[in-house]
Design a protein around this motif. Structure first.
Motif, PDB file in Angstrom:
ATOM      1  N   VAL A  20      -5.029   1.047  10.169  1.00  7.26           N
ATOM      2  CA  VAL A  20      -4.869   0.032   9.121  1.00  7.26           C
ATOM      3  C   VAL A  20      -6.199  -0.154   8.400  1.00  7.26           C
ATOM      4  N   LEU A  72      -6.679   2.715   5.986  1.00 16.75           N
ATOM      5  CA  LEU A  72      -5.781   2.595   4.838  1.00 16.75           C
ATOM      6  C   LEU A  72      -6.304   1.541   3.865  1.00 16.75           C
ATOM      7  N   ILE A  73      -6.676   0.395   4.377  1.00 13.71           N
ATOM      8  CA  ILE A  73      -7.164  -0.688   3.523  1.00 13.71           C
ATOM      9  C   ILE A  73      -8.434  -0.261   2.795  1.00 13.71           C
ATOM     10  N   MET A 102      -7.478   2.132   0.031  1.00 12.59           N
ATOM     11  CA  MET A 102      -6.757   1.460  -1.046  1.00 12.59           C
ATOM     12  C   MET A 102      -7.675   0.570  -1.871  1.00 12.59           C
ATOM     13  N   ILE A 158      -2.220  -8.540   0.727  1.00 12.96           N
ATOM     14  CA  ILE A 158      -1.061  -8.197   1.539  1.00 12.96           C
ATOM     15  C   ILE A 158      -0.131  -9.405   1.533  1.00 12.96           C
ATOM     16  N   ILE A 167       1.675  -4.363  -0.125  1.00 11.67           N
ATOM     17  CA  ILE A 167       0.294  -4.340  -0.594  1.00 11.67           C
ATOM     18  C   ILE A 167       0.324  -4.223  -2.114  1.00 11.67           C
ATOM     19  N   VAL A 189       0.150   1.428  10.729  1.00  5.96           N
ATOM     20  CA  VAL A 189       0.507   2.326   9.640  1.00  5.96           C
ATOM     21  C   VAL A 189       1.469   3.378  10.182  1.00  5.96           C
ATOM     22  N   SER A 233       5.286  -1.591  -2.990  1.00  2.00           N
ATOM     23  CA  SER A 233       4.027  -1.659  -2.268  1.00  2.00           C
ATOM     24  C   SER A 233       3.189  -0.410  -2.515  1.00  2.00           C
ATOM     25  N   ASP A 273       1.097   1.117  -0.645  1.00  2.00           N
ATOM     26  CA  ASP A 273       0.945   2.059   0.470  1.00  2.00           C
ATOM     27  C   ASP A 273       1.946   3.212   0.388  1.00  2.00           C
ATOM     28  N   GLU A 278       0.707   6.312  -0.968  1.00  2.00           N
ATOM     29  CA  GLU A 278      -0.141   7.072  -0.053  1.00  2.00           C
ATOM     30  C   GLU A 278       0.688   7.827   0.992  1.00  2.00           C
ATOM     31  N   ARG A 338       3.654   3.538   5.271  1.00  2.00           N
ATOM     32  CA  ARG A 338       4.079   2.130   5.172  1.00  2.00           C
ATOM     33  C   ARG A 338       3.316   1.309   6.182  1.00  2.00           C
ATOM     34  N   LEU A 339       2.925   0.152   5.747  1.00  2.00           N
ATOM     35  CA  LEU A 339       2.322  -0.826   6.636  1.00  2.00           C
ATOM     36  C   LEU A 339       3.469  -1.553   7.321  1.00  2.00           C
TER      37      LEU A 339
END
Length: 127
Positions: A12, A15-16, A19, A28, A42, A84, A96, A98, A101, A104-105
């Protein structure tokens, strides 16, 4: 008073970080809306107006995590865990970021916290 905690792992965190570099300020959001209440969304911070019906329950690497107030009240006392998951070619029509990318979160629940007031006394049952 709400007592909701948020925990997350390195996936996570990565990813954050990615992003934020790509999209700038992000937030979020978890709400009832059209999506499951276990799928945080997100968004760019400028693309979502956080109204008074949302409360911030924590931060994920300095990114605010807001939950719709009535949902947050139902999660009161819980530790929410973020992870994630890859989409693995699945189609996800979420708004979202994510999803762009390929991941999915997701939200999980680690444990329930119980707070017992100091003035409450627990005694042995009579025998």
């Amino acid at each position: 008073m709400l007592d909701v905690s948020v925990e997350y792992d390195d996936g996570v965190r990565e990813l954050i970080k990615s992003m934020k570099e790509k999209y700038g300020d992000i937030i979020i959001i978890l709400g009832h809306g059209c999506c499951s209440p276990t799928e945080p969304q997100i968004y760019r911070a400028s693309d979502f107006i956080v109204g008074s019906d949302y409360v911030e329950v924590g931060r994920v690497d300095d990114v605010p995590f807001y939950i719709e107030r009535s949902l947050a009240e139902s999660y009161n006392g819980w530790v929410l865990t973020l992870r994630v998951e890859p989409l693995n070619g699945a189609v996800d029509d979420s708004f979202s970021l994510d999803v762009l990318e390929g991941v999915r979160l997701r939200l999980g629940f680690k444990k329930f916290k119980i707070s017992i007031p100091k003035e409450l006394r627990i005694s042995e049952p009579p025998q």
